[in-house]
Motif scaffolding. Structure first.
Motif, PDB file in Angstrom:
ATOM      1  N   ASN A  75       0.654  -1.434   0.108  1.00  0.00           N
ATOM      2  CA  ASN A  75      -0.199  -0.097  -0.010  1.00  0.00           C
ATOM      3  C   ASN A  75       0.701   1.369   0.004  1.00  0.00           C
ATOM      4  O   ASN A  75       1.437   1.794   0.993  1.00  0.00           O
ATOM      5  CB  ASN A  75      -0.928   0.050   1.277  1.00  0.00           C
ATOM      6  N   GLN A  79      -4.100   6.465   1.775  1.00  0.00           N
ATOM      7  CA  GLN A  79      -5.310   5.960   2.687  1.00  0.00           C
ATOM      8  C   GLN A  79      -4.914   4.501   3.283  1.00  0.00           C
ATOM      9  O   GLN A  79      -4.065   3.763   2.898  1.00  0.00           O
ATOM     10  CB  GLN A  79      -6.650   5.963   1.931  1.00  0.00           C
ATOM     11  N   TYR A  80      -5.564   3.978   4.224  1.00  0.00           N
ATOM     12  CA  TYR A  80      -5.641   2.964   4.964  1.00  0.00           C
ATOM     13  C   TYR A  80      -6.213   1.863   3.877  1.00  0.00           C
ATOM     14  O   TYR A  80      -7.050   1.989   3.330  1.00  0.00           O
ATOM     15  CB  TYR A  80      -6.223   2.419   6.247  1.00  0.00           C
ATOM     16  N   THR A  95      -5.143  -4.796   8.185  1.00  0.00           N
ATOM     17  CA  THR A  95      -4.973  -3.308   7.665  1.00  0.00           C
ATOM     18  C   THR A  95      -3.578  -2.826   7.348  1.00  0.00           C
ATOM     19  O   THR A  95      -2.749  -3.216   8.110  1.00  0.00           O
ATOM     20  CB  THR A  95      -5.434  -2.389   8.876  1.00  0.00           C
ATOM     21  N   ARG A  97      -1.248   0.244   6.479  1.00  0.00           N
ATOM     22  CA  ARG A  97      -1.076   1.595   6.744  1.00  0.00           C
ATOM     23  C   ARG A  97      -0.606   2.255   5.419  1.00  0.00           C
ATOM     24  O   ARG A  97      -0.141   1.795   4.719  1.00  0.00           O
ATOM     25  CB  ARG A  97      -0.006   2.298   8.020  1.00  0.00           C
ATOM     26  N   PRO A  98      -1.087   3.378   5.322  1.00  0.00           N
ATOM     27  CA  PRO A  98      -0.780   4.384   4.208  1.00  0.00           C
ATOM     28  C   PRO A  98       0.993   4.722   3.964  1.00  0.00           C
ATOM     29  O   PRO A  98       1.648   4.564   4.849  1.00  0.00           O
ATOM     30  CB  PRO A  98      -1.285   5.889   4.561  1.00  0.00           C
ATOM     31  N   SER A 116      -9.880   6.258   4.934  1.00  0.00           N
ATOM     32  CA  SER A 116      -9.065   7.418   5.323  1.00  0.00           C
ATOM     33  C   SER A 116      -9.003   7.240   6.976  1.00  0.00           C
ATOM     34  O   SER A 116      -9.857   6.423   7.538  1.00  0.00           O
ATOM     35  CB  SER A 116      -9.659   8.743   5.066  1.00  0.00           C
TER      36      SER A 116
END
Length: 116
Positions: A75, A79-80, A95, A97-98, A116
């Motif tokens: 990623n 955004q997440y 999840t 992270r950005p 977000s």
């Protein structure tokens, strides 16, 4: 007095509707993942500025009966990214992270959503 309450209720309903109808913002940046191609070799795909708030089922891994899951997501958006083990953003999730580091090949996914 009734008019004041009616007006307040109408304004509240309008504010709630405007909030719920707000468009999702695209995640700025790239999200990459790998998958095993038809010839058995690893392939890499990059999604550029993916839509935010919408589930994206990975096309190369969409059918659990016919394909292996994608793997090693990275990623690099603002955004997440929540990745899921099943299509349609179901199953177990993780999840990312950005602007994070690439995940290992052991992290499998079939869908992703950006928040977000």
């Amino acid at each position: 007095m009734r008019l004041r309450h009616s007006l307040a209720a109408a304004c509240g309903a309008l504010a709630l509707t405007a909030t719920l109808a707000a468009p999702a913002h695209a995640a700025t940046g790239d999200f990459g993942y790998r998958f095993v191609g038809l010839d058995g070799s690893p392939q890499t795909v990059t999604l550029h500025d993916p839509a935010g708030g919408e589930c994206v089922t990975i096309p190369e891994a969409a059918d659990p009966a016919a394909s292996a899951p994608a793997f090693a997501p990275h990623n690099d958006t603002d955004q997440y990214a929540i990745v899921f083990t099943e299509p349609d953003c179901t199953g177990d999730s993780w999840t990312l992270r950005p602007h994070g580091r690439p995940a290992t090949d052991r992290l499998k996914l079939r869908s992703v959503v950006f928040v977000s």
